[in-house]
Write an enzyme that holds these catalytic residues in place. Structure first.
Site, PDB file in Angstrom:
ATOM      1  CB  SER A  86      -0.956   0.003   1.188  1.00  0.00           C
ATOM      2  OG  SER A  86      -0.252  -0.192   2.388  1.00  0.00           O
TER       3      SER A  86
ATOM      4  CG  HIS B  89      -3.814  -1.518  -2.045  1.00  0.00           C
ATOM      5  ND1 HIS B  89      -4.416  -0.273  -2.117  1.00  0.00           N
ATOM      6  CD2 HIS B  89      -3.464  -1.697  -0.744  1.00  0.00           C
ATOM      7  CE1 HIS B  89      -4.407   0.276  -0.917  1.00  0.00           C
ATOM      8  NE2 HIS B  89      -3.845  -0.568  -0.070  1.00  0.00           N
TER       9      HIS B  89
ATOM     10  CE  LYS C 121      -7.572   0.657   1.110  1.00  0.00           C
ATOM     11  NZ  LYS C 121      -7.169  -0.241   2.186  1.00  0.00           N
TER      12      LYS C 121
HETATM   13  C1  LIG Z   1      -7.052  -0.415   3.603  1.00  0.00           C
HETATM   14  C2  LIG Z   1      -6.403  -1.681   3.929  1.00  0.00           C
HETATM   15  C3  LIG Z   1      -6.937  -2.534   4.901  1.00  0.00           C
HETATM   16  C4  LIG Z   1      -8.097  -2.129   5.780  1.00  0.00           C
HETATM   17  O1  LIG Z   1      -9.281  -2.069   5.097  1.00  0.00           O
HETATM   18  P1  LIG Z   1     -10.511  -1.179   5.643  1.00  0.00           P
HETATM   19  O2  LIG Z   1     -11.669  -1.767   4.965  1.00  0.00           O
HETATM   20  O3  LIG Z   1     -10.226   0.232   5.251  1.00  0.00           O
HETATM   21  O4  LIG Z   1     -10.572  -1.350   7.111  1.00  0.00           O
HETATM   22  C5  LIG Z   1      -6.330  -3.760   5.096  1.00  0.00           C
HETATM   23  N1  LIG Z   1      -5.239  -4.119   4.386  1.00  0.00           N
HETATM   24  C6  LIG Z   1      -4.678  -3.304   3.473  1.00  0.00           C
HETATM   25  C7  LIG Z   1      -3.469  -3.752   2.731  1.00  0.00           C
HETATM   26  C8  LIG Z   1      -5.241  -2.054   3.224  1.00  0.00           C
HETATM   27  O5  LIG Z   1      -4.668  -1.245   2.342  1.00  0.00           O
END
Ligand SMILES: *Cc1c(COP(=O)(O)O)cnc(C)c1O
Length: 403
Positions: free
Chosen positions: A191, A219, A250
């Site tokens: 990320s 991602h 996302k």
């Molecule tokens: C954003 C993210 C999460 C957490 O997800 P949310 O739904 O925002 O709580 C977990 N792992 C990774 C790699 C992320 O980028």
């Protein structure tokens, strides 16, 4: 301030933070929690009355405000209202939840799936339910905070391998007792850096050392693979991962988290993971939106093509100007700045010119590797990307990052 707690450690901690935030704000270097007043087409946002190009979005396929997804959410509210009757196991399970889990299982080429109220909660509860005292977890050093927290919470032996370093991982696996339960866990796409985990080698090691494999696809869904289904499609290795975790916040424009896995693993999680048993179900609108979004991804593969073109344009353009974009191969594009202050100054320059990017500084990344973390999406127009790169380039010249 509460007079009962004038001088304990908590009071001092809070005070130190309050002062730090106030100081950063006084220096006009506070970029967090900005109020977005409106989401506009073409990946633009209105902030403080100004229209800015949005380069800090995780909506990789530009699905926020997609008419089909908005409609599905509205229909769900009309039919089920805005909340559930509680936790899924007791009275909160709706047909919408079952449909969503079937859609996810199909999309992820898995037997079954389970959803939770956030991605963060998913990692926390899944790792700590599967693993416990005496077991071993092996985690990439750049894994997301929710994975780290899940590993710590599990009470298992916690081993961290150098980022994407499969030799180091093998050394750690070899050193663990042969007869203990082992879990290897990593992000699919990192990320902060945008690079991709070496899945083929990791799968080989997991087989060799009899370890379970869990991959966080926050991602990679909508990003990797021609159909956007994620890292197994990217490497043409369907079925290679035991536990495929992902988020609904996302590429999927909703909220929540999920795991796709074998029927047995999902049944176990449904009856043993505490974030499922003791936390309320996803609201109907969010479940319906997520369900529709997975279908839209499969129905509109041109979005993935657009994302790939935009990614190529963005990374290629920044590199040709002389920026260091590290090892990214995806829509997450770090623009290396070095020290924290340069990253802050770059951000300020960009934002003053209506390019919304954010700085990532230590401790989120190692000291000296502070950066802008820019993201590009399928919804950006090529000429807009060109303009954003000009702004970033001008800022880079001004601050001596490029010539
Ligand atoms: C954003 C993210 C999460 C957490 O997800 P949310 O739904 O925002 O709580 C977990 N792992 C990774 C790699 C992320 O980028």
């Amino acid at each position: 301030m509460d007079v009962h707690h004038t001088d304990d450690a908590v009071t001092r901690r809070i005070k130190a933070f309050t002062e730090r935030v106030a100081q950063v704000k006084a220096n006009d270097l506070y970029f967090y929690n900005q109020p977005i007043e409106e989401i506009l087409p073409g990946m633009k946002v209105r902030v403080n009355g100004r229209t800015m190009g949005m380069y800090a979005s995780y909506s990789y396929l530009g699905l926020i405000n997609h008419p089909r997804i908005n409609e599905a959410a509205k229909r769900a509210v009309d039919k089920f209202g805005t909340g559930t009757n509680g936790v899924r196991s007791l009275a909160g399970s709706l047909t919408l939840h079952t449909e969503l889990e079937e859609t996810i299982a199909h999309f992820k080429h898995a037997e079954a799936a389970i959803t939770y109220s956030s991605g963060y909660a998913t990692n926390l509860t899944v790792v700590s339910t599967l693993m416990g005292r005496g077991d071993y977890v092996f985690s990439d050093k750049l894994n997301h905070a929710s994975i780290v927290d899940g590993c710590l919470m599990s009470g298992a032996e916690f081993r961290r391998f150098r980022h994407n370093d499969m030799e180091h991982l093998e050394g750690l696996l070899r050193n663990a007792p042969p007869d203990v339960a082992k879990l290897v866990i990593a992000d699919s796409v990192f990320s902060m850096d945008g690079d991709i985990i070496d899945l083929p080698k990791m799968v080989e090691l997991c087989k060799k050392y009899n370890a379970w494999l869990m991959i966080d696809e926050a991602h990679s869904v909508g990003v990797l693979g021609e159909r956007g289904t994620g890292i197994e499609e990217h490497f043409n290795m369907y079925g290679a991962i035991d536990i495929k975790m992902g988020t609904l916040s996302k590429t999927i424009p909703s909220v929540g988290g999920y795991v796709a896995a074998s029927k047995d693993i999902i049944t176990y999680l449904r009856h043993a993971s505490r974030a499922y048993i003791f936390s309320a179900a996803l609201p109907p609108a969010q479940a319906a939106a997520a369900n529709e979004a997975f279908k839209v991804i499969l129905d509109e593969p041109w979005r993935i093509e657009r994302l790939n073109q935009n990614t190529k344009q963005f990374i290629g353009g920044l590199k040709s100007m002389g920026f260091d974009t590290m090892l990214t191969e995806t829509a997450i594009v770090p623009v290396l700045c070095g020290d924290d202050n340069t990253a802050f100054a770059m951000t300020r320059e960009c934002q003053h010119n209506d390019v919304f990017v954010l700085p990532v500084v230590s401790p989120a990344v190692p000291e000296g590797l502070a950066r802008l973390r820019a993201t590009v999406t399928a919804a950006h127009e090529p000429d807009e990307i060109e303009r954003a790169m000009e702004v970033i380039g001008e800022a880079g010249k001004k601050l001596g990052l490029i010539k």
